[in-house]
Design an enzyme around this catalytic site. Structure first.
Site, PDB file in Angstrom:
ATOM      1  N   HIS A 162       0.823  -1.208   0.000  1.00 53.02           N
ATOM      2  CA  HIS A 162       0.000   0.000   0.000  1.00 53.02           C
ATOM      3  C   HIS A 162       0.857   1.257   0.000  1.00 53.02           C
ATOM      4  CE1 HIS A 162       0.806   0.785   4.300  1.00 53.02           C
ATOM      5  NE2 HIS A 162       0.710  -0.521   4.471  1.00 53.02           N
ATOM      6  N   CYS A 178       2.328  -3.395   6.685  1.00 52.04           N
ATOM      7  CA  CYS A 178       2.808  -4.476   5.819  1.00 52.04           C
ATOM      8  C   CYS A 178       3.945  -3.953   4.945  1.00 52.04           C
ATOM      9  CB  CYS A 178       1.646  -4.995   4.984  1.00 52.04           C
ATOM     10  SG  CYS A 178       0.315  -5.726   5.961  1.00 52.04           S
TER      11      CYS A 178
END
Length: 204
Positions: A162, A178
């Site tokens: 992301h 992440c």
């Protein structure tokens, strides 16, 4: 045919221009994106270390073109182009970034995604409790401009690639999250990847 001094200088200038044009145009890669739902200003290049900027590189690999390779220890993500080439991006990783190794696939993609902290995130940091109801997409959302959701066997791994509103974390291991990318870079990657595409996560 005689070679004049002016012709020689023009030839050298053309050669130098050709060499200069062969590298990535970083200013264009990180220019303002005014057509986004939430327009992005230009990213000051001084804030991005040269080795972390998006660029096409030589990359010999066994993986097919279209594969994403996440090299977690090196803080690099490669999108395999084929014929020994790949697009390389600098990334930041966090605890969740070490929770997945091996193969997965792109289960879905989202533009300016919403975000809801996981139970683990809330347990680790009680401040995330105020976001338990979710955060709508936008420039203040931790997932940034795009999110790519990784799946295995039809199930969401809870592992994401992301964007980020904290560009200073690229190239670092941060406390949560992440795989995060500069918003300009995740937009570029988003346009390249397809749902169902293979993802390989390398760990130390």
């Amino acid at each position: 045919m005689s070679l004049t001094r002016r012709g020689l200088l023009l030839g050298i200038s053309g050669l130098l221009a050709g060499c200069a044009g062969s590298g990535p145009n970083h200013a264009a890669n990180y220019a303002a994106l005014s057509d986004e739902r939430f327009p992005l200003p230009a990213m000051p290049l001084a804030r991005i270390k040269p080795e972390l900027r998006r660029r096409e590189v030589a990359y010999e690999t066994q993986y097919d073109a279209g594969t994403i390779v996440i090299d977690t220890p090196a803080r690099r993500l490669y999108y395999v182009l084929g014929e020994g080439r790949a697009m390389r991006y600098g990334i930041g990783v966090g605890r969740e970034g070490y929770a997945l190794a091996g193969s997965a696939y792109v289960g879905r993609k989202a533009q300016w995604p919403s975000w809801t902290p996981t139970g683990n995130m809330i347990r680790r940091d009680s401040r995330n409790l105020r976001y338990a109801g979710g955060v709508s997409g936008g420039p203040h959302n931790p997932l940034g401009a795009r999110a790519i959701y990784l799946y295995r066997n039809g199930n969401d791994t809870m592992f994401r690639i992301h964007g980020t509103n904290q560009p200073q974390t690229i190239g670092r291991a941060v406390s949560s999250g992440c795989v995060r990318m500069l918003n300009h870079d995740v937009i570029d990657l988003y346009e390249r990847v397809t749902v169902g595409g293979r993802v390989v996560v390398l760990q130390a």
